[in-house]
Scaffold this motif. Structure first.
Motif, mmCIF file in Angstrom:
data_model
loop_
_atom_site.group_PDB
_atom_site.id
_atom_site.type_symbol
_atom_site.label_atom_id
_atom_site.label_comp_id
_atom_site.label_asym_id
_atom_site.label_seq_id
_atom_site.Cartn_x
_atom_site.Cartn_y
_atom_site.Cartn_z
ATOM 1 N N ILE C 250 -62.186 -29.942 -22.791
ATOM 2 C CA ILE C 250 -62.984 -28.891 -22.288
ATOM 3 C C ILE C 250 -63.950 -29.413 -21.100
ATOM 4 C CG2 ILE C 250 -65.199 -27.166 -22.937
ATOM 5 C CD1 ILE C 250 -64.236 -27.322 -25.876
ATOM 6 N N GLY C 251 -63.782 -28.951 -20.120
ATOM 7 C CA GLY C 251 -64.614 -29.550 -19.003
ATOM 8 C C GLY C 251 -65.980 -29.258 -18.923
ATOM 9 N N GLU C 252 -66.797 -30.200 -18.100
ATOM 10 C CA GLU C 252 -68.265 -29.787 -17.808
ATOM 11 C C GLU C 252 -68.675 -28.475 -17.644
ATOM 12 O OE1 GLU C 252 -70.304 -32.361 -14.475
ATOM 13 O OE2 GLU C 252 -68.820 -33.610 -15.400
ATOM 14 N N GLY C 253 -69.709 -28.024 -18.183
ATOM 15 C CA GLY C 253 -70.302 -26.921 -17.702
ATOM 16 C C GLY C 253 -69.851 -25.743 -18.288
ATOM 17 N N SER C 254 -68.694 -26.004 -18.990
ATOM 18 C CA SER C 254 -67.895 -24.882 -19.857
ATOM 19 C C SER C 254 -68.471 -24.232 -21.133
ATOM 20 C CB SER C 254 -66.494 -25.272 -20.069
ATOM 21 O OG SER C 254 -65.759 -25.285 -18.723
ATOM 22 N N VAL C 255 -68.537 -23.234 -21.276
ATOM 23 C CA VAL C 255 -69.207 -22.951 -22.822
ATOM 24 C C VAL C 255 -68.002 -22.053 -23.515
ATOM 25 C CG1 VAL C 255 -70.935 -21.488 -23.864
ATOM 26 C CG2 VAL C 255 -71.510 -22.460 -21.801
ATOM 27 N N ILE C 256 -67.846 -22.465 -24.885
ATOM 28 C CA ILE C 256 -67.239 -21.844 -25.727
ATOM 29 C C ILE C 256 -67.726 -20.947 -26.842
ATOM 30 C CG2 ILE C 256 -65.100 -22.044 -27.257
ATOM 31 C CD1 ILE C 256 -64.628 -23.388 -24.486
ATOM 32 N N LYS C 257 -67.859 -19.821 -26.542
ATOM 33 C CA LYS C 257 -68.713 -18.906 -27.319
ATOM 34 C C LYS C 257 -67.969 -18.679 -28.933
ATOM 35 C CE LYS C 257 -71.211 -17.032 -23.406
ATOM 36 N NZ LYS C 257 -71.927 -16.056 -22.796
ATOM 37 N N SER C 258 -69.138 -18.348 -29.538
ATOM 38 C CA SER C 258 -68.944 -18.197 -31.037
ATOM 39 C C SER C 258 -67.453 -17.123 -31.274
ATOM 40 C CB SER C 258 -69.897 -17.354 -31.945
ATOM 41 O OG SER C 258 -71.108 -17.904 -31.750
ATOM 42 N N GLY C 259 -67.000 -17.450 -32.318
ATOM 43 C CA GLY C 259 -65.761 -16.829 -32.730
ATOM 44 C C GLY C 259 -64.515 -16.939 -32.138
ATOM 45 N N THR C 260 -64.361 -18.203 -31.056
ATOM 46 C CA THR C 260 -63.271 -18.165 -30.393
ATOM 47 C C THR C 260 -62.551 -19.149 -31.276
ATOM 48 O OG1 THR C 260 -64.683 -18.018 -28.348
ATOM 49 C CG2 THR C 260 -62.499 -19.459 -28.348
ATOM 50 N N TYR C 261 -61.082 -18.963 -31.221
ATOM 51 C CA TYR C 261 -60.136 -19.932 -32.003
ATOM 52 C C TYR C 261 -59.258 -20.439 -30.830
ATOM 53 C CZ TYR C 261 -57.316 -20.925 -35.903
ATOM 54 O OH TYR C 261 -56.346 -21.570 -36.887
ATOM 55 N N VAL C 262 -59.283 -21.764 -30.661
ATOM 56 C CA VAL C 262 -58.447 -22.598 -29.824
ATOM 57 C C VAL C 262 -57.533 -23.459 -30.417
ATOM 58 C CG1 VAL C 262 -58.634 -23.874 -27.802
ATOM 59 C CG2 VAL C 262 -60.624 -22.498 -28.278
ATOM 60 N N GLU C 263 -56.144 -23.205 -30.179
ATOM 61 C CA GLU C 263 -55.274 -24.116 -30.783
ATOM 62 C C GLU C 263 -54.571 -24.919 -29.756
ATOM 63 O OE1 GLU C 263 -53.621 -20.667 -33.868
ATOM 64 O OE2 GLU C 263 -52.201 -21.211 -32.214
ATOM 65 N N GLY C 264 -54.914 -26.314 -29.851
ATOM 66 C CA GLY C 264 -54.519 -27.150 -28.938
ATOM 67 C C GLY C 264 -52.860 -27.344 -29.013
ATOM 68 N N PRO C 265 -52.253 -28.086 -28.159
ATOM 69 C CA PRO C 265 -52.925 -28.748 -26.964
ATOM 70 C C PRO C 265 -53.296 -27.709 -26.060
ATOM 71 C CG PRO C 265 -50.664 -29.158 -26.934
ATOM 72 C CD PRO C 265 -50.903 -28.462 -28.024
ATOM 73 N N CYS C 266 -54.549 -27.918 -25.702
ATOM 74 C CA CYS C 266 -54.939 -27.134 -24.365
ATOM 75 C C CYS C 266 -56.136 -27.601 -23.570
ATOM 76 C CB CYS C 266 -55.096 -25.615 -24.794
ATOM 77 S SG CYS C 266 -56.451 -25.150 -25.354
ATOM 78 N N ILE C 267 -56.290 -27.076 -22.334
ATOM 79 C CA ILE C 267 -57.108 -27.838 -21.304
ATOM 80 C C ILE C 267 -57.885 -26.507 -20.744
ATOM 81 C CG2 ILE C 267 -55.314 -28.175 -19.490
ATOM 82 C CD1 ILE C 267 -57.015 -30.560 -18.538
ATOM 83 N N ILE C 268 -59.233 -26.827 -20.576
ATOM 84 C CA ILE C 268 -60.018 -25.724 -20.359
ATOM 85 C C ILE C 268 -61.123 -26.525 -18.982
ATOM 86 C CG2 ILE C 268 -62.015 -24.307 -20.913
ATOM 87 C CD1 ILE C 268 -61.014 -23.786 -23.679
ATOM 88 N N GLY C 269 -60.819 -25.989 -17.916
ATOM 89 C CA GLY C 269 -61.745 -26.749 -16.971
ATOM 90 C C GLY C 269 -63.136 -26.711 -16.839
ATOM 91 N N LYS C 270 -63.642 -27.087 -16.016
ATOM 92 C CA LYS C 270 -65.074 -26.842 -15.433
ATOM 93 C C LYS C 270 -65.669 -25.462 -15.573
ATOM 94 C CE LYS C 270 -64.818 -31.148 -13.124
ATOM 95 N NZ LYS C 270 -65.083 -31.774 -11.861
ATOM 96 N N ASN C 271 -66.897 -25.216 -15.793
ATOM 97 C CA ASN C 271 -67.490 -24.031 -15.617
ATOM 98 C C ASN C 271 -66.941 -22.724 -16.115
ATOM 99 O OD1 ASN C 271 -69.867 -25.679 -14.645
ATOM 100 N ND2 ASN C 271 -68.724 -25.723 -12.634
ATOM 101 N N CYS C 272 -66.213 -23.152 -17.200
ATOM 102 C CA CYS C 272 -65.489 -21.609 -17.650
ATOM 103 C C CYS C 272 -66.436 -21.146 -18.938
ATOM 104 C CB CYS C 272 -64.265 -22.077 -18.487
ATOM 105 S SG CYS C 272 -62.962 -22.800 -17.022
ATOM 106 N N ILE C 273 -66.140 -19.816 -19.092
ATOM 107 C CA ILE C 273 -66.809 -19.138 -20.151
ATOM 108 C C ILE C 273 -65.631 -18.600 -20.864
ATOM 109 C CG2 ILE C 273 -68.473 -17.287 -20.993
ATOM 110 C CD1 ILE C 273 -69.747 -17.512 -18.272
ATOM 111 N N VAL C 274 -65.554 -19.162 -22.279
ATOM 112 C CA VAL C 274 -64.677 -18.671 -23.090
ATOM 113 C C VAL C 274 -65.222 -17.915 -24.387
ATOM 114 C CG1 VAL C 274 -62.397 -19.216 -24.539
ATOM 115 C CG2 VAL C 274 -63.095 -20.565 -22.183
ATOM 116 N N GLY C 275 -64.762 -16.732 -24.641
ATOM 117 C CA GLY C 275 -65.301 -15.797 -25.723
ATOM 118 C C GLY C 275 -66.360 -15.118 -25.498
ATOM 119 N N PRO C 276 -66.992 -14.524 -26.203
ATOM 120 C CA PRO C 276 -66.904 -14.652 -27.798
ATOM 121 C C PRO C 276 -65.731 -14.024 -28.195
ATOM 122 C CG PRO C 276 -68.547 -12.914 -27.216
ATOM 123 C CD PRO C 276 -68.342 -13.582 -26.037
ATOM 124 N N HIS C 277 -65.339 -14.688 -29.353
ATOM 125 C CA HIS C 277 -63.805 -13.961 -29.942
ATOM 126 C C HIS C 277 -62.679 -13.996 -29.015
ATOM 127 C CE1 HIS C 277 -66.652 -12.436 -33.107
ATOM 128 N NE2 HIS C 277 -67.348 -11.889 -32.317
#
Lengths: 383, 579, 400
Positions: C250-277
């Motif tokens: 998970i890159g700098e400045g990114s926020v993974i919001k509640s209820g999100t389910y992430v199965e690796g392997p995966c890569i999330i860049g900078k300043n992303c907003i993922v979720g909620p859910h």
């Protein structure tokens, strides 16, 4: 290897369509016939291409100047036939070369069959062989080509594609190409005959419809422009940039539509149709198996099938074409065909005009709706 | 007017400079020359055209070079007046595009100081001034020299002792091209497109020093940085293909050119500025001026708005009023007279708009708004497709200001222009080619069409031809009419037709043969004219285009029949960047 | 030793992803593929690069600069027209001082293989045992000597393919100087090698791992391969009730919001907003400044920077260009019901599951349906409820 494409002729048997362009520039599936010849050569690695231009040469040269063509152009000053055209290119020929008619559809497999042979010609079959030189064969070799034969049904025809060497320029004189070939044979040279199916010629305007249908089979689909979500597009369809497809229009491929067209709502564009650029098809029109050239207009509630419409023609609303039998005489032969209408450039006709096996000359003006059959000369006015 | 090129880099400079000059030839073709700096400076110059240069005549090795192709302004075209010019010592070489206005006094002064001049040009003084101020630093010598120069210039200078080129720009175009291990300087971008797409358009007052990898731009004594731009032009767009002349090629492009130039979406903002302007003024020179006149008639007719049209070189005698909307028209975007008016108008507080064919050209950087003609490069000196494109842009503006009165009827206009290309003008050509004088007449918008028709004919055939309002002939020029003076009458189906026909009858009664352009099927006209050229059926106002195209063809075919050098007529240059 | 990297081509088969960038700048695991290549070469000890650039060269220059940030030296040579591999090499000629490595820019190799090929004597060609030799030029080898180079054909005589990696000495330029245009109208490097082969001088080096990226779906394979090697890193904010399984970056400045389910392997860049859910499934790369919102599911896909997939969306086995925006409820199909391989742009993807390719700035209205294998050009706009399939040219509008 070099290739000489003969593109100087008018193709007078295709009148009225050849008034503003040589036969090689007649559009088939929205590309001039000569483009297919050039493509087939390039696919086969033949890049040193010489085009001999003559009739309406400016139009041809302008087309070949567009990016993507890399050909040399030589000008044939007077239309004195194929051999004379070939002579015009003589100075540029270095070694073995192909000579091809630019106004026939010649596919890649046809070129690949002949390109590595020396002293060979491509032959094919045609339902009306009397329009061509017919070829006598002996064990895969040409024994004679005859231009004005008697009963020739079932004989193979010359496609006009030859693989020759530079030496033949020495024996040209004022002879035509078949005579030069006969001369070669007489002197003991062998001319190999190679049969191909990947060749088509449009001798008469209505033959364009068949060629169009054939070529459309090979198009790669791609949509561009502004397409209504409610348009129903199925099968291979190519739509050019800037074209607008109105809602509830049905387009069943294979169909090509050029750039900047306006295809109105509730139109039906059925298989076997090519529509050029800047064409307007008004609501509720039905088009099938037809070739509509640039800048034309087809009015609403019209039905255009089995027809060729030249550039800038304006067909008002409720125009119909009815496919029926057409008998013609050409060079002493009688032929029959079936089509709706062949309409020249700049024709305008009023609402409710019905065309039935009509060949309508350029700039004909039909001022009251009625049934048009048979031939109308250029600039005729029907009141 | 002249074209210059400089090169510093990893290749041999000679072939690069010669190749570049060939691409600049349209800017001038009286003489050419170049200087290559290796261990010494080798110079070659010659009267004539760069395209006739034989590469075996001159070879010099070196990685620095400057070149020039000349359109004579000061001094006749000959070998000695060709650039580059050298100082007395032969160590400094310069090329110059522009005019030095105070050259006479500088020359006198330099001669009194013992400098020896070998040419009649204004440019040579620059070499001697450089010699005078050179003390081991070419950059400071150029800076010092430019302080004394009045006028317009783009200069490139070489010095035997330094491995760099110094350039200066004031009111004449100069562009830098930045490559890998090589830098170019040139009057326009065409010579460098082959090597790089990255260019810097210099500003007035810029003085530049560059070698193959370093670049320093100074302005008013301070180092400045200039943004580079990426140019997306097709290198092959300027090929003649199988056409005999560029002019014919360009005429044949007109159906597409008109269509592309007409169908664009004008920005809301400037359209409303035009609508609200106190006064609309169009300025341009030559062909561009004629396009402006057509705009005037159309605006009056369709939009009900008066428009002033001025010849750029004359407009400077009028004072621009704040609140005016000034439209400057120039194909190249570098026309000096037009630029001058534009600058003057801008400083007077007018809103300004450029209509041009060249993105990044000088007028686009001065004007508040720019409309592009999108006609592609025009190589022939006689403007053809750019005129059609200018008219198209103007027609689109009229359309926008008049609730689409024009575009609604323009379906099929592409085809109509295509038809013009097939019109047979041979009978008219044989009448024109023997004449010494000709009149072109028309009324309304067809008056500027006649002006343009006459201009085309005279510039490439060298026959004296004059465009005239048809009704004005009897106020003087009638005395010039006789059986050896053909009159070309532009008489389409238009409100003016009846009056035109009576004008033609008057002319006929003076014995002049008449070539008439009119609607196909106009039997009256066909009967009174000696040669009748039917215009293809066109939508309303489309006849302006069709008659213009046919008059261009008439000029072209006449020039060919007379054996003229169509693409490069004598004494003329493509874009006039001197006032 | 210098390393010449050929990076001048557009990569026409990658259209519309190459609308505004050359092929080598397409991201794999959120880095341009060229960067992965430079890293491998650098690890093998070579730090002097010459990039042969052409199409959209500014993208490459702007990203890599002079290479200082990566601890290497990069110089540029320009090939203005695409005239073949030998012509590209010739563009770099001025910079080459001795034996040198030459690599196609559109492949993934390991540093061990680079060291390996460099240990050979010049000239040497890298070869790779492929499962699809019919898609490449094939090399026949005896011992470690090359006996023939065979052009791409449907019946290849072996499964060793030309991997586009070479070790040359300066003498190669003598060979390229005398080349003539091939049937394709190009100056082919393989033609220049013929004299070496005739004398038995060209040796072959077998690469252990290699991956060529020619088609958009190849990006998914390469992405999967790279992600399988990443270690988890978290520089962003992960809210409560988020499940992170496997290796997730998970890159700098990114926020993974509640209820999100992430199965690796995966890569999330900078300043992303993922979720909620949101539901992010394995082998997914999400570029910088992306938004993956409520009830959106992303699977085995490559999402480039600034793209928004904000509500009720499904994106599976797809490549999505930068700046796209999905309307609520818009979905991409990735499986044919007849279970045949998906075709895209008329070409077989060799995959049962493949979604779509979206160019730059594609705007989908709400509830758009995108069929399997669709290629959507840059700047395409689709009205709500549109159905998209086949090939759609740049800037097409699917209107109401």
């Amino acid at each position: 290897m070099q290739a000489v494409i003969l593109a100087g002729g008018e193709g007078h048997r295709l009148r009225p369509l050849t008034r503003s362009r040589p036969k090689v520039l007649l559009p088939v599936a929205n590309r001039p016939i000569i483009d297919y010849v050039i493509d087939s050569l390039v696919v086969n690695g033949i890049r040193d291409i010489i085009v001999v231009a003559g009739y309406r040469k400016e139009q041809l040269v302008r087309h070949l100047n567009e990016p993507g063509y890399n050909v040399d152009v030589v000008i044939q000053k007077k239309q004195l036939g194929a051999a004379d055209a070939l002579k015009c290119a003589g100075g540029l020929i270095k070694d073995d070369f192909l000579v091809l008619p630019g106004d026939n559809y010649i596919g890649p497999s046809a070129i690949s069959a002949i390109k590595d042979r020396r002293n060979a010609m491509l032959i094919s079959d045609h339902p009306q062989p009397f329009n061509f030189g017919v070829v006598d064969l002996k064990g895969g070799l040409v024994s004679a080509i005859s231009e004005k034969p008697g009963d020739v049904s079932g004989m193979p025809v010359s496609t006009g594609v030859f693989s020759l060497s530079k030496e033949i320029f020495g024996r040209m004189g004022d002879l035509e190409i078949p005579d030069i070939i006969s001369g070669l044979i007489k002197d003991g040279e062998t001319i190999e005959a190679i049969h191909t199916k990947d060749w088509l010629d449009a001798v008469y305007p209505w033959d364009l419809l068949k060629m169009n249908k054939n070529v459309l089979k090979g198009i790669s689909p791609e949509n561009a422009g502004v397409i209504s979500r409610n348009a129903i597009i199925s099968g291979p369809v190519r739509i050019g940039e800037g074209t607008i497809i109105g809602s509830n229009s049905v387009i069943n491929g294979p169909v090509v539509i050029g750039e900047d067209c306006t295809i109105g709502p509730n139109t039906c564009i059925m298989p076997g149709t090519s529509i050029g650029s800047r064409v307007r098809i008004d609501p509720f029109a039905y088009i099938e198996d037809s070739l509509i050239m640039d800048d034309s207009v087809v009015g609403s509630h019209s039905r255009v099938t089995d027809s060729v419409v030249g550039g800038g023609a304006v067909l008002a609303d409720h125009t119909s074409t009815k496919k029926s039998e057409y008998c013609f005489e050409s060079d002493g032969y009688f032929g029959r065909s079936e089509f709706g209408a062949i309409i020249g450039d700049g024709v305008s006709s009023t609402p409710f005009t019905v065309y039935s096996a009509a060949v309508v000359g350029n700039f004909v003006s039909i001022e009251e709706g009625r049934l048009i059959k048979g031939n109308l000369p250029d600039y005729a006015v029907v009141r | 007017m002249c074209g210059i090129i400089g090169y510093a880099g990893r290749r041999e400079a000679g072939p690069v400079v010669v190749g570049g000059l060939k691409k600049l030839e349209y800017r001038g073709y009286d003489s050419f020359g170049f200087a290559i700096s290796g261990s010494k400076i080798a110079v070659y110059k010659k009267n004539g055209r760069i395209s006739d240069f034989n590469e075996s005549e001159f070879s010099a090795n070196g990685s620095l070079g400057i070149g020039h192709t000349r359109w004579a302004t000061h001094g006749v075209p000959d070998d000695k007046n060709a650039h580059p010019h050298m100082d007395c010592s032969g160590k400094i070489a310069i090329v110059h595009n522009g005019i030095i206005e105070n050259y006479a006094e500088l020359r006198k002064e330099l001669i009194s100081e013992g400098h020896i001049f070998t040419s009649d040009t204004d440019s040579e003084i620059i070499a001697h001034l450089l010699e005078k101020y050179y003390d081991g630093d070419l950059l400071s010598a150029v800076t010092k020299t430019t302080e004394f120069l009045d006028g317009a210039y783009a200069i490139l200078a070489l010095c035997e002792d330094e491995k760099r080129i110094v350039a200066a720009r004031q009111s004449s175009p100069l562009v830098l091209g930045i490559g890998d291990g090589e830098i170019f300087a040139s009057s326009d971008i065409t010579p460098m497109l082959e090597y790089t797409q990255k260019v810097i358009f210099l500003e007035d007052g810029d003085i530049v020093s560059f070698d193959k990898s370093s670049l320093l731009i100074m302005n008013a004594g301070k180092e400045v940085s200039r943004e580079s731009e990426l140019i997306d032009w097709d290198i092959d767009a300027a090929r003649k293909g199988g056409f005999d002349h560029f002019m014919l090629k360009e005429i044949y492009e007109e159906p597409d050119v008109f269509y592309n130039a007409f169908y664009f979406e004008p920005e809301e903002e400037f359209v409303s500025k035009i609508r609200d302007a106190d006064e609309i003024t169009v300025v341009g020179c030559g062909t561009s001026y004629h396009a402006g006149l057509i705009f005037r008639y159309l605006m009056e007719e369709y939009a009900g708005m008066p428009v002033r049209v001025e010849i750029a070189s004359e407009a400077s005698y009028f004072k621009p009023r704040p609140g005016s909307f000034i439209i400057a028209v120039s194909q190249s975007g570098e026309t000096a007279d037009t630029l001058a008016v534009l600058r003057q108008a801008k400083s007077a507080g007018c809103t300004t708009m450029a209509v041009t064919n060249v993105c990044g050209s000088s007028i686009t950087r001065v004007a508040d708004y720019s409309l592009f003609m999108r006609a592609g490069p025009e190589i022939s000196v006689a403007a053809t497709k750019s005129f059609i494109a200018q008219v198209a842009v103007f027609m689109r503006l009229v359309d926008e200001l008049s609730d689409k009165t024009l575009s609604e009827s323009f379906t099929g206009i592409h085809r109509v222009i295509e038809e013009c290309l097939m019109v047979d003008v041979d009978a008219a050509v044989s009448m024109c080619k023997g004449a010494k004088n000709l009149f072109f007449i028309g009324r309304g918008a067809y008056y500027p069409v006649s002006l343009e028709g006459a201009l085309k004919l005279k510039e490439i055939t060298y026959i004296h031809a004059e465009g005239y309002p048809a009704g004005e002939l009897k106020h003087g020029p009638f005395s010039l009419l006789d059986e050896d003076t053909p009159v070309v009458a532009v008489c389409p189906e238009h409100d003016s037709r009846a009056l035109m026909i009576s004008n033609i009858r008057e002319i006929k009664s003076r014995g002049s043969p008449v070539i008439a352009l009119g609607g196909a099927g106009d039997i009256d006209l066909e009967e009174i004219a000696d040669v009748f050229i039917p215009l293809p059926k066109a939508p309303e106002s489309g006849d302006i285009i069709t008659s213009s195209v046919i008059l261009q063809l008439l000029a072209y075919r006449t020039a060919v029949a007379m054996g003229r050098d169509v693409d490069k007529p004598r004494n003329l240059a493509k874009s006039v960047t001197v006032v | 030793m210098e390393c010449v990297v050929l990076a001048a081509g557009e990569g026409k088969r990658m259209r519309p992803l190459t609308t505004s960038r050359p092929k080598v700048m397409l991201p794999v695991a959120n880095r341009p593929m060229l960067e992965h290549l430079v890293k491998s070469v650098k690890e093998a000890g070579i730090k002097d690069f010459i990039f042969v650039v052409g199409y959209r060269e500014q993208e490459i220059r702007g990203y890599f600069g002079d290479g200082e940030e990566m601890g290497v030296r990069i110089r540029y040579a320009v090939q203005r027209r695409q005239r073949g591999t030998a012509d590209a090499l010739d563009a770099a000629r001025d910079y080459i001082t001795g034996d040198f490595l030459m690599l196609n820019g559109d492949m993934i190799v390991q540093s061990g293989d680079i060291s390996g090929i460099c240990s050979m004597s010049t000239p040497c060609i890298g070869v790779f045992e492929s499962d699809h030799p019919e898609e490449f030029g094939v090399v026949t080898v005896e011992g470690d000597k090359v006996i023939a180079l065979i052009e791409k054909s449907s019946t290849p005589p072996g499964n060793l393919i030309n991997a586009g990696a070479y070790l040359f000495g300066l003498d190669i330029f003598e060979k390229t100087d005398s080349l003539e245009l091939s049937e394709r109208g190009e100056l082919e490097l393989t033609d220049a090698l013929q004299p070496y082969i005739n004398k038995g001088l060209l040796s072959a080096y077998r690469l252990q791992t290699w991956c060529d990226i020619g088609e958009p779906w190849n990006l998914l394979d390469a992405n999967e391969q790279f992600l399988s090697e990443t270690e988890p890193e978290n520089h962003g904010v992960v809210e409560d009730y988020v499940v992170l399984k496997g290796h997730v970056v998970i890159g700098e400045g990114s926020v993974i919001k509640s209820g999100t389910y992430v199965e690796g392997p995966c890569i999330i860049g900078k300043n992303c907003i993922v979720g909620p859910h949101a539901y992010i499934r394995p082998s997914t790369s999400i570029g910088d400044n992306c938004h993956i919102g409520h009830s959106s599911e992303i699977k085995n896909s490559l999402i480039m920077y600034g793209t928004k997939i904000p509500h009720f969306n499904y994106v599976g086995d797809s490549v999505v260009g930068p700046g796209c925006n999905f309307g609520a409820g818009s979905k991409i199909a990735n499986l044919r019901h007849d279970r045949r391989n998906v075709k895209s742009g008329g070409r077989d993807t060799h995959r049962k599951k493949f979604g779509a390719v979206l160019g730059d700035n594609v705007q989908l209205g709400i509830n758009c349906s995108v069929n399997v294998g669709t290629i959507i050009g840059s700047g395409v706009m689709a009205a709500p409820g549109s159905f998209l399939e086949g090939k759609i040219a740049d800037k097409t509008k699917i209107g109401r």
